[in-house]
Design a protein around this motif. Structure first.
Motif, short mmCIF file in Angstrom:
data_model
loop_
_atom_site.label_atom_id
_atom_site.label_comp_id
_atom_site.label_asym_id
_atom_site.label_seq_id
_atom_site.Cartn_x
_atom_site.Cartn_y
_atom_site.Cartn_z
N UNK A 182 -92.30 -25.58 6.48
CA UNK A 182 -92.32 -27.04 6.52
C UNK A 182 -93.16 -27.50 7.70
N UNK A 183 -94.07 -28.48 7.45
CA UNK A 183 -94.80 -29.20 8.51
C UNK A 183 -94.34 -30.65 8.46
N UNK A 201 -91.25 -24.63 15.74
CA UNK A 201 -91.60 -23.48 16.58
C UNK A 201 -92.93 -23.71 17.27
N UNK A 202 -93.73 -24.59 16.70
CA UNK A 202 -95.02 -24.90 17.31
C UNK A 202 -95.53 -26.21 16.73
N UNK A 203 -95.74 -27.20 17.62
CA UNK A 203 -96.27 -28.49 17.15
C UNK A 203 -95.36 -29.09 16.10
#
Length: 753
Positions: A182-183, A201-203
């Motif tokens: 998922x973004x 976890x990142x951005x």
């Protein structure tokens, strides 16, 4: 009117005192001069603002020059504010947050952080000393923006394009997709986003979300700066597995004709006839699929139950059902070859004796019968239960007697044909010699030391004679009718009329004279030579461990009765041998003189117990006791199994029967079809057995492992050299395994012709 009067008339007086005009003029001049001076002094220390304004929000409370503390609230979108001060009088200076601001002019924009922001306006009076500070606390509200600006499922297409105002979405993926990434990005940088409770976890990228088969709910929660939340829901449906393949397939005892390939559904193999069953072991490619073998469920990696294989084509069906119900069937065709076994496992005749002893590798046999034998029957045993056997062209069931076959004098050929399931054929040839009148007969039988009884007759086969007690050797000769016939006396080959010396023991000595005619005819004569010595075959006493004999024991009385209490379940017998000749048996078990026998079980009712003295030839004497134990009904177990052992009638049943095996003590391989070989009842249940037969002196004459009453059977011939053994008493030792426990039986058998 005078001026004073005029002032007075206007009420210019003091306390009712009338002032003269001069004084009044003085007072007037004084106020005219001092009032402005006083006002000028007050302005010099004036540090008030007359106006205080903000560009956003409103002062609370309303501005009052005398109040110095205010509050202003603005929304989160207000990122800066200006303040405009107006001094009460000219000449005052104003400093706001350290910057001088002209009266009536706004400050430069003051940045506002979320929350409380302090603004101070310090006013300095014209005297440069007097100051007043106004404080404004501007509270900027936290953001309530809990919208997403972006929502993506990596590699997955949602059911609709993203919109911040739409909170519910759906997507479908194949079974091979086991997770989705998922973004998600919030509109407000100050808002936070979680996916199923986890942070990125990142951005804007989150840990992959595992997908189970079926509907998976993914919750994206946006928390605004002010703590308000909004949940976006994505329902991802993962398809059920359609994998209905195997990764491996094997069958025990055989190899498939092609290497297994999950994409190939048909296999074949061929096996020998000896392979009668197989098990299937398979590996299911998908853990969500199931499999059956011939309709029975089978777990991956576990062998199936044995599958019987018939001769010919056997089809084994392996059905694999995928999670979504898709069906895939693998088929294995196993062709089992027909049996090529055209051997016999055994062959018997009801008259005479086969020579040599049957062996399935030997195809030709001979049998000699007397002239009085009108016919013969053959009992073949096939090694394979599917083989077909015929005797002289007539079908005979394995293990069954053929129809009687008429015998002509001389040579008779019987063909036993075995046809295997495969069609292979093997013939066994049996030549039956029916003696001619002059073939195999004696014309005379002589002994130099005495006279035989009865007088010799060619057709009389049994004789007796008595010699003196000091005779050590007797000399016996047979005179044949056929001058080319051979005489065999106690195993020694002699010519007609040749006297053979025989060593004599005290008591009865059995001599066999076998005549072998030139055309194969055969006849056996018997001569018992009695040498006086110690012929006492009696016992001096018999004692029971319980009960008393009736009548009282007398060596000349051979039948007794006794009774025991119902609680007595076994008994021992102690017998004392009168003489030194012979072996004493208690119920077929060798027992030393004067020593208690083994413990004999007693059943309710009548139980028979025998004490027998046996010489080295079949001469014996038996004392029989009927022991009654009250209770129950019927007779004891031994009642129907025991027969007295006497010379005139050898028993054809065992002296003792137990629940496992029973050894028949009499064998007479004379071709009459009765007791032609040693029978051991029940031995077929215990193939793991060993039988040893020895002479009374301990010399082994027959040994067999796996004795079975057919292909391995004692018919009087030695297993050592094939020689026909002398008639007489032989001891046996039989061991067999029952449920892992080795049992042993010992006893004697009597061989006669």
């Amino acid at each position: 009117m005078k001026k004073s009067q005029c002032l007075q008339s206007k009420g210019f007086s003091s306390g009712g005192i009338k002032l003269p005009i001069r004084q009044l003029l003085f007072i007037a001049v004084f106020f005219t001069i001092t009032a402005p001076l006083k006002l000028f002094a007050q302005d010099a220390v004036n540090d008030n603002l007359s106006v205080l304004q903000v560009s956003a929000g409103a002062l609370n409370p309303l501005f009052n020059p005398a109040k110095t503390v205010y509050a202003v609230k603005v929304n989160t979108l207000t990122t800066n504010i200006t303040v405009t001060p107006v001094t009460a009088i000219s000449g005052e200076t104003v400093v706001i947050n350290g910057t001088t601001v002209a009266s009536g002019s706004p400050t430069a924009p003051i940045a506002l952080a979320v929350g409380d922001n302090s603004i101070t306006a310090t006013v300095t009076a014209r005297d440069g000393v007097t100051q007043k500070t106004y404080s404004i606390t501007v509270t900027r509200a936290a953001s309530s923006n809990n919208n997403l600006a972006e929502l993506q499922l990596a590699g997955v297409t949602k059911s609709m394009a993203f919109s911040a105002s739409v909170t519910n979405y759906a997507a479908s993926v194949g079974n091979a997709v086991t997770s989705v990434t998922i973004n998600a990005r919030a509109q407000d940088a100050n808002a936070s986003v979680t996916v199923n409770g986890t942070y990125p976890i990142s951005g804007i990228t989150f840990d992959a979300v595992s997908l189970a088969v079926g509907v998976n709910q993914i919750n994206i929660v946006v928390t605004a700066q002010n703590g308000t939340t909004k949940t976006y829901t994505v329902l991802v449906t993962r398809a059920q597995s359609s994998d209905a393949t195997l990764s491996d397939l094997s069958l025990s005892g055989m190899t498939l004709q092609r290497r297994f390939n999950p994409g190939v559904n048909t296999y074949a193999t061929s096996v020998r006839n000896t392979i009668t069953s197989t098990t299937v072991t398979l590996q299911i490619n998908s853990p969500d699929a199931t499999a059956t073998v011939n309709g029975s469920p089978l777990t991956s990696g576990t062998p199936s139950t044995p599958i019987n294989l018939n001769v010919g084509v056997n089809t084994i069906s392996i059905a694999v059902t995928a999670q979504n119900g898709a069906l895939n069937t693998y088929t294995v065709t196993v062709t089992r070859a027909p049996s090529t076994n055209d051997n016999l496992a055994g062959l018997r005749v009801n008259a005479g004796t086969l020579a040599p002893v049957f062996d399935h590798t030997i195809a030709s046999y001979a049998d000699t019968v007397t002239l009085a034998t009108p016919n013969i029957a053959v009992k073949p045993f096939t090694a394979s239960n599917v083989a077909i056997v015929t005797v002289n062209g007539a079908t005979v069931a394995s293990g069954s007697w053929s129809a009687p076959i008429a015998l002509a004098p001389g040579s008779n050929t019987i063909t036993i044909e075995v046809k295997a399931e495969s069609g292979d054929i093997k013939d066994y040839i049996l030549t039956v010699i029916k003696q001619n009148p002059t073939d195999g007969n004696l014309s005379d039988l002589q002994i130099t030391e005495s006279t035989i009884s009865p007088a010799f007759n060619t057709d009389t086969l049994n004789y007796t004679t008595t010699v003196s007690s000091d005779t050590q050797y007797a000399h016996v000769a047979g005179f044949t009718v056929d001058p080319n016939a051979e005489v065999v006396i106690n195993g020694e080959n002699l010519s007609s009329g040749t006297f053979f010396p025989l060593y004599l023991s005290d008591g009865a000595n059995l001599t066999t004279i076998v005549v072998k005619g030139s055309d194969g005819g055969r006849r056996t004569y018997r001569l018992i030579i009695i040498k006086p010595g110690d012929p006492d075959f009696t016992v001096s006493s018999i004692q029971l461990s319980s009960g008393a004999l009736s009548p009282a024991f007398d060596p000349s009385v051979t039948y007794y009765t006794a009774s025991v209490d119902s609680t007595v379940s076994s008994i021992t017998v102690t017998a004392t041998n009168n003489g030194t000749v012979g072996t004493m048996y208690v119920n077929n078990a060798v027992t030393a003189s004067g020593v208690p026998s083994y413990s004999i079980p007693l059943h309710f009712g009548t139980n028979y117990v025998g004490v027998t003295i046996v010489n080295n030839i079949p001469i014996a004497k038996t004392y029989l006791m009927a022991i009654y134990r009250p209770g129950g009904s019927g007779f004891g177990l031994l009642n129907s199994a025991y027969q007295p052992l006497i010379v005139a009638q050898q028993p054809d049943k065992p002296l003792l029967t137990d629940a496992e095996v029973a050894v028949h003590p009499a064998i007479s391989p004379n071709g009459d079809g009765i007791n032609d070989f040693l029978i051991i009842d029940g031995i077929d249940k215990y193939p793991d057995n060993n039988l040893s037969i020895m002479t009374t002196s301990g010399e082994p004459v027959f040994e067999a492992k796996g004795y079975n009453n057919s292909s391995k059977a004692f018919d009087g011939h030695s297993s050592k050299n094939g020689a026909l053994q002398r008639a007489g008493t032989y001891f046996y030792t039989l061991s067999y395994t029952v449920n892992g426990i080795t049992k042993r039986k010992t006893g004697y058998i009597i061989l006669k012709y």
